[in-house]
Design an enzyme around this catalytic site. Structure first.
Site, PDB file in Angstrom:
ATOM      1  N   LYS A 282      -3.792   4.689   6.503  1.00  0.00           N
ATOM      2  CA  LYS A 282      -2.473   4.823   7.133  1.00  0.00           C
ATOM      3  C   LYS A 282      -2.323   6.194   7.803  1.00  0.00           C
ATOM      4  O   LYS A 282      -3.037   7.155   7.498  1.00  0.00           O
ATOM      5  CB  LYS A 282      -1.369   4.630   6.090  1.00  0.00           C
ATOM      6  CG  LYS A 282      -1.287   3.210   5.509  1.00  0.00           C
ATOM      7  CD  LYS A 282      -0.604   2.239   6.455  1.00  0.00           C
ATOM      8  CE  LYS A 282      -0.632   0.795   5.928  1.00  0.00           C
ATOM      9  NZ  LYS A 282       0.325   0.563   4.854  1.00  0.00           N
ATOM     10  N   ARG A 317      -5.336  -2.227  -1.954  1.00  0.00           N
ATOM     11  CA  ARG A 317      -5.706  -2.916  -0.710  1.00  0.00           C
ATOM     12  C   ARG A 317      -6.488  -1.926   0.154  1.00  0.00           C
ATOM     13  O   ARG A 317      -5.970  -0.856   0.484  1.00  0.00           O
ATOM     14  CB  ARG A 317      -4.442  -3.404   0.012  1.00  0.00           C
ATOM     15  CG  ARG A 317      -4.703  -4.279   1.224  1.00  0.00           C
ATOM     16  CD  ARG A 317      -3.382  -4.795   1.783  1.00  0.00           C
ATOM     17  NE  ARG A 317      -3.582  -5.704   2.915  1.00  0.00           N
ATOM     18  CZ  ARG A 317      -3.657  -5.319   4.184  1.00  0.00           C
ATOM     19  NH1 ARG A 317      -3.551  -4.028   4.488  1.00  0.00           N
ATOM     20  NH2 ARG A 317      -3.851  -6.206   5.147  1.00  0.00           N
TER      21      ARG A 317
END
Length: 335
Positions: A282, A317
């Protein structure tokens, strides 16, 4: 006037030197002797496990049930398989069923416990993908993966028709980044199929979610949202023990919001369900770690994953499965 709502964040620890009065978090590997008592007025101090309200202690400590054949005695890795042309990290690389199957087999060999297949990018600024197109991207891939591998599959979608088609094609879990708020009909599809679900928090739509996200208290606001969505799912017949919660790192959140959630992520064990962290590659990792390109954020992603595992988070994840698995093995061996 009703009493102010209380929240209890377990002060998670790991390691064999565990005091006799410590309790395991969710029947897992991390434990705690005290929890921070939080309200909307801030921290109210620390509470010993023996003094926790009975319902709070039960939610924090009860072992989590198996989901899609996965148990949570140890952390699990959800490998990411995007079959989109525009995902922020690997868009366009695995669109064909053959390439997707090969990638799935590689991820499983690297240590993925479940594969998350998505046909609509939910990166900041992403636009809506029509149902027909999303199904065309995902269904052949799910069929190929299911015919060539027994690894559990989750379908990353917000749409009822896509979820139904994916389950029919062989997917095991619905992973909804909108937590049934985008298309509530997806909840009915999930309930009718008896499928497990991951409910994620997001503020706003992917197109605009990063414009100017605002919270009164990001930690408690996200917790309350997930608590409400879990209750909604239960009201339709979805068993709580088949629900996963995801605080939604990067979905309508600033860098400071993300850090507040990550630093206090053990709070979400109070929901009484397994917790998933989706922080891989991210933007905030690139910002803090000086890695402008998403593919250069594996080390930072692994660092964030290990910090969450130390707080008892059950599912990571990840794009970089081999690196994450290696780090997890060494972390467990040296903790």
């Amino acid at each position: 006037m009703s009493a102010e709502k209380s929240y209890y964040r377990p002060l998670a620890q790991i390691g064999a030197a565990r005091p006799e009065d410590a309790l395991f978090i969710a029947g897992g590997w991390s434990w705690f002797t005290h929890a921070e008592h939080l309200t909307r007025n801030g921290s109210q101090g620390f509470v010993h496990v023996a003094d926790l309200p009975e319902d709070a202690r039960a939610r924090l400590t009860a072992p989590r049930a198996d989901i899609a054949g996965l148990n949570f005695d140890a952390p699990k890795i959800m490998g990411i398989l995007n079959v989109t042309p525009d995902s922020f990290s690997d868009g366009g690389r695995f669109n064909a069923p053959e390439a997707a199957l090969a990638r799935t087999q590689a991820l499983a060999a690297e240590g993925a416990d479940i594969i998350d297949i998505g046909g609509e990018s939910t990166r900041p600024g992403a636009t809506y993908v029509p149902v027909v197109e999303e199904c065309a991207r995902t269904v052949p891939v799910i069929e190929a993966v299911r015919s060539g591998s027994d690894v559990p599959i989750s379908i990353d979608t917000r749409k009822a028709q896509v979820g139904a088609a994916a389950l029919k094609a062989g997917a095991d879990v619905i992973n909804d980044v909108a937590a049934f708020t985008f298309e509530p009909e997806l909840a009915q599809v999930t309930a009718a199929a008896g499928a497990p679900v991951c409910l994620m928090h997001a503020q706003g739509d992917p197109t605009t979610m990063q414009d100017n996200p605002q919270y009164e208290n990001v930690l408690l606001d996200v917790y309350d949202f997930l608590e409400e969505r879990i209750a909604f799912a239960e009201s339709l017949g979805i068993s709580r023990d088949q629900i996963i919660a995801d605080p939604g790192i990067g979905f309508g959140k600033t860098l400071d919001h993300n850090l507040a959630l990550l630093q206090n992520i053990s709070l979400f064990h109070g929901l009484g369900v397994p917790v998933l962290l989706g922080a891989s590659r991210k933007k905030f990792i690139g910002t803090l770690g000086n890695a402008p390109q998403a593919e250069d954020r594996a080390v930072g992603s692994v660092a964030v994953a290990l910090a969450a595992i130390a707080q008892g988070i059950q599912i990571i994840r990840a794009h970089d499965v081999a690196e994450t698995r290696q780090a997890m093995v060494l972390f467990a061996a040296t903790s």
